[in-house]
Design a protein around this motif. Structure first.
Motif, PDB file in Angstrom:
ATOM      1  N   THR A 148       1.276  -1.216   0.351  1.00 30.76           N
ATOM      2  CA  THR A 148       0.077  -0.555  -0.202  1.00 30.76           C
ATOM      3  C   THR A 148       1.334   1.264  -0.181  1.00 30.76           C
ATOM      4  OG1 THR A 148      -0.202  -0.224   2.420  1.00 30.76           O
ATOM      5  CG2 THR A 148      -1.576  -1.699   0.924  1.00 30.76           C
ATOM      6  N   GLU A 149       0.290   2.298   0.474  1.00 31.47           N
ATOM      7  CA  GLU A 149       1.159   3.728  -0.139  1.00 31.47           C
ATOM      8  C   GLU A 149       0.602   4.468   0.962  1.00 31.47           C
ATOM      9  OE1 GLU A 149       3.338   5.769  -3.574  1.00 31.47           O
ATOM     10  OE2 GLU A 149       1.345   6.406  -3.507  1.00 31.47           O
ATOM     11  N   ASN A 150       0.750   5.601   1.966  1.00 27.30           N
ATOM     12  CA  ASN A 150       0.606   6.151   2.855  1.00 27.30           C
ATOM     13  C   ASN A 150      -0.079   7.695   1.934  1.00 27.30           C
ATOM     14  OD1 ASN A 150       2.540   7.549   2.518  1.00 27.30           O
ATOM     15  ND2 ASN A 150       3.553   6.706   4.699  1.00 27.30           N
ATOM     16  N   ASP A 151      -0.667   8.655   2.995  1.00 24.16           N
ATOM     17  CA  ASP A 151      -1.322   9.988   2.182  1.00 24.16           C
ATOM     18  C   ASP A 151       1.145  10.354   1.458  1.00 24.16           C
ATOM     19  OD1 ASP A 151      -2.922   9.235   3.093  1.00 24.16           O
ATOM     20  OD2 ASP A 151      -3.346  10.988   4.627  1.00 24.16           O
ATOM     21  N   ASN A 152       1.953  10.096   2.368  1.00 21.40           N
ATOM     22  CA  ASN A 152       3.181  10.940   2.125  1.00 21.40           C
ATOM     23  C   ASN A 152       4.008   9.902   0.593  1.00 21.40           C
ATOM     24  OD1 ASN A 152       3.234  12.693   3.885  1.00 21.40           O
ATOM     25  ND2 ASN A 152       3.612  11.446   5.825  1.00 21.40           N
ATOM     26  N   GLN A 153       3.357   9.426   0.122  1.00 21.83           N
ATOM     27  CA  GLN A 153       3.601   8.512  -0.694  1.00 21.83           C
ATOM     28  C   GLN A 153       5.242   7.663  -0.655  1.00 21.83           C
ATOM     29  OE1 GLN A 153       4.138  11.361  -3.845  1.00 21.83           O
ATOM     30  NE2 GLN A 153       2.336  10.777  -4.889  1.00 21.83           N
ATOM     31  N   VAL A 154       4.961   6.754   0.977  1.00 16.97           N
ATOM     32  CA  VAL A 154       5.688   6.334   1.376  1.00 16.97           C
ATOM     33  C   VAL A 154       5.079   4.724   1.618  1.00 16.97           C
ATOM     34  CG1 VAL A 154       7.208   5.359   3.366  1.00 16.97           C
ATOM     35  CG2 VAL A 154       6.967   7.646   2.808  1.00 16.97           C
ATOM     36  N   GLU A 155       5.846   3.684   0.488  1.00 13.95           N
ATOM     37  CA  GLU A 155       5.304   2.482   0.412  1.00 13.95           C
ATOM     38  C   GLU A 155       5.217   1.646   1.279  1.00 13.95           C
ATOM     39  OE1 GLU A 155       7.102   0.995  -3.129  1.00 13.95           O
ATOM     40  OE2 GLU A 155       5.954   1.527  -4.267  1.00 13.95           O
ATOM     41  N   ILE A 156       4.486   0.735   1.792  1.00 11.34           N
ATOM     42  CA  ILE A 156       4.089   0.251   2.834  1.00 11.34           C
ATOM     43  C   ILE A 156       3.304  -1.141   2.668  1.00 11.34           C
ATOM     44  CG2 ILE A 156       2.666   0.273   4.926  1.00 11.34           C
ATOM     45  CD1 ILE A 156       2.496   2.937   5.437  1.00 11.34           C
ATOM     46  N   VAL A 157       4.635  -2.323   3.727  1.00 14.03           N
ATOM     47  CA  VAL A 157       3.955  -3.992   3.163  1.00 14.03           C
ATOM     48  C   VAL A 157       2.827  -3.777   4.400  1.00 14.03           C
ATOM     49  CG1 VAL A 157       4.946  -5.860   2.857  1.00 14.03           C
ATOM     50  CG2 VAL A 157       6.003  -4.259   1.645  1.00 14.03           C
ATOM     51  N   VAL A 158       1.614  -4.550   3.889  1.00  9.43           N
ATOM     52  CA  VAL A 158       1.206  -4.761   5.056  1.00  9.43           C
ATOM     53  C   VAL A 158       0.509  -6.489   4.841  1.00  9.43           C
ATOM     54  CG1 VAL A 158      -0.945  -4.313   5.749  1.00  9.43           C
ATOM     55  CG2 VAL A 158      -0.108  -2.327   4.561  1.00  9.43           C
ATOM     56  N   MET A 159       0.472  -6.883   6.155  1.00 11.66           N
ATOM     57  CA  MET A 159      -0.043  -8.481   6.466  1.00 11.66           C
ATOM     58  C   MET A 159      -1.070  -8.602   7.134  1.00 11.66           C
ATOM     59  SD  MET A 159       3.732 -10.298   7.430  1.00 11.66           S
ATOM     60  CE  MET A 159       3.057 -11.147   7.551  1.00 11.66           C
ATOM     61  N   GLY A 160      -1.449  -9.779   7.280  1.00  9.64           N
ATOM     62  CA  GLY A 160      -2.975  -9.865   7.690  1.00  9.64           C
ATOM     63  C   GLY A 160      -3.676 -10.852   7.273  1.00  9.64           C
ATOM     64  N   ARG A 161      -4.259 -11.860   8.110  1.00 10.75           N
ATOM     65  CA  ARG A 161      -5.201 -13.564   7.661  1.00 10.75           C
ATOM     66  C   ARG A 161      -6.395 -12.418   6.649  1.00 10.75           C
ATOM     67  NH1 ARG A 161      -3.885 -18.112   8.369  1.00 10.75           N
ATOM     68  NH2 ARG A 161      -3.179 -17.085  10.026  1.00 10.75           N
ATOM     69  N   GLY A 162      -6.595 -12.577   5.785  1.00 12.15           N
ATOM     70  CA  GLY A 162      -7.365 -12.562   4.586  1.00 12.15           C
ATOM     71  C   GLY A 162      -7.145 -11.276   4.035  1.00 12.15           C
ATOM     72  N   LEU A 163      -6.230 -10.426   4.016  1.00  5.67           N
ATOM     73  CA  LEU A 163      -5.777  -9.121   3.469  1.00  5.67           C
ATOM     74  C   LEU A 163      -6.978  -9.163   2.117  1.00  5.67           C
ATOM     75  CD1 LEU A 163      -5.895  -6.009   5.247  1.00  5.67           C
ATOM     76  CD2 LEU A 163      -3.188  -6.659   4.642  1.00  5.67           C
ATOM     77  N   ALA A 164      -6.324  -9.835   1.552  1.00  7.66           N
ATOM     78  CA  ALA A 164      -6.158  -9.662   0.062  1.00  7.66           C
ATOM     79  C   ALA A 164      -6.932  -9.881  -0.214  1.00  7.66           C
ATOM     80  CB  ALA A 164      -5.109  -9.537  -0.760  1.00  7.66           C
ATOM     81  N   PHE A 165      -8.257 -11.157   0.349  1.00  4.99           N
ATOM     82  CA  PHE A 165      -9.059 -12.054  -0.544  1.00  4.99           C
ATOM     83  C   PHE A 165      -9.852 -11.116  -1.178  1.00  4.99           C
ATOM     84  CE2 PHE A 165     -13.089 -15.050   0.066  1.00  4.99           C
ATOM     85  CZ  PHE A 165     -12.789 -15.609  -0.464  1.00  4.99           C
TER      86      PHE A 165
END
Length: 282
Positions: free
Chosen positions: A14-31
């Protein structure tokens, strides 16, 4: 946060408001999610903020090939290291350690064990990092059920040291370790005695050697000369340590084409004398 890239159902970029990329983890997050859609914040379990675009791209490529639990293991070890070493680690550790853990576990599952030729030196010279690596291996074994040899503790310790000191790479870290070991062997055989490797004196000496080798490899060692009178004084006053230092000088010149300045030699003479005299007294 909107999805910028999907690695698998549990890991997205993902990307925050400052255009810094963030890898995000969580079970079923992108299902059943698509790029551009919002993620459910309640499912986010871990986040990895990577400020370097180049590093973010490399991590993204790596995440296409490895299980998300390998990244999670790596992150937990990095957080453990930050707490126990009480230091900042270079962001490259997220890439290097994650890649190493994945490769290590894949090898072990295939029955391939790689020996670390610097195991003994790493245990001796990088005690703090090795202690963290020991805890890291316990964590890996508990989560995966795979038993790891001490060689893997040494490899993880090198990754931590490399990130802690911000050096240019693993090859240079291993070179530095060889330099330190070579010098300690010269001192040991010159005086014909084994030093107490648990003593404060010995630890103080090897700390000096590690920073010397670190600066030497990075080309940061002083190329100037100290006051000749000081050099002559310590050479006469601590003649045995001076002779030992000359052997170190020869070793570095022959093996690494490096010649110490008189300023560095003065420090070596003093450190070697202090180590020998205090160990001898005690």
């Amino acid at each position: 946060m909107r999805i910028k890239k999907i690695f698998n159902n549990n890991v997205v970029l993902t990307e925050n408001d400052n255009q810094v990329e963030i890898v995000v983890m969580g079970r079923g997050l992108a299902f059943q999610k698509k790029v551009g859609e919002e993620i459910d914040g309640s499912k986010v379990e871990k986040t990895f903020v990577i400020h370097s675009k180049n590093l973010s791209d490399k991590l993204s490529e790596l995440l296409k090939e490895i299980p998300s639990d390998h990244l999670e293991l790596s992150n937990d070890i990095i957080e453990l290291a930050k707490r126990e070493l009480d230091c900042h680690l270079n962001e490259t550790i997220y890439l290097s350690l994650t890649d190493h853990i994945h490769f290590m576990l894949t090898r072990m599952q295939e029955g391939l064990t790689v020996r670390n030729p610097l195991l003994w030196e790493i245990k001796k010279f990088y005690k703090d990092e090795y202690q963290v690596a020991n805890h890291a291996v316990q964590m890996i074994e508990k989560r995966t059920g795979i038993q790891l040899p001490d060689d893997e503790k040494a490899s993880i310790a090198l990754h931590l040291f490399n990130a802690r000191k911000g050096s240019s790479g693993m090859e240079q870290t291993m070179k530095m370790t060889k330099i330190v070991n070579g010098i300690t062997q010269i001192v040991k055989y010159h005086f014909g005695r084994a030093f107490d490797e648990e003593s404060t004196n010995y630890n103080r000496f090897t700390t000096h050697l590690r920073y010397f080798a670190y600066r030497m490899i990075r080309g940061e060692v002083s190329d100037g000369d100290s006051d000749n009178s000081l050099f002559e004084q310590v050479s006469r006053q601590y003649s045995d340590a001076y002779q030992c230092t000359m052997k170190v000088q020869s070793y570095l010149k022959v093996n690494y084409s490096f010649e110490m300045s008189k300023e560095e030699m003065v420090y070596f003479i003093i450190h070697i004398h202090r180590l020998y005299s205090r160990e001898k007294t005690e």
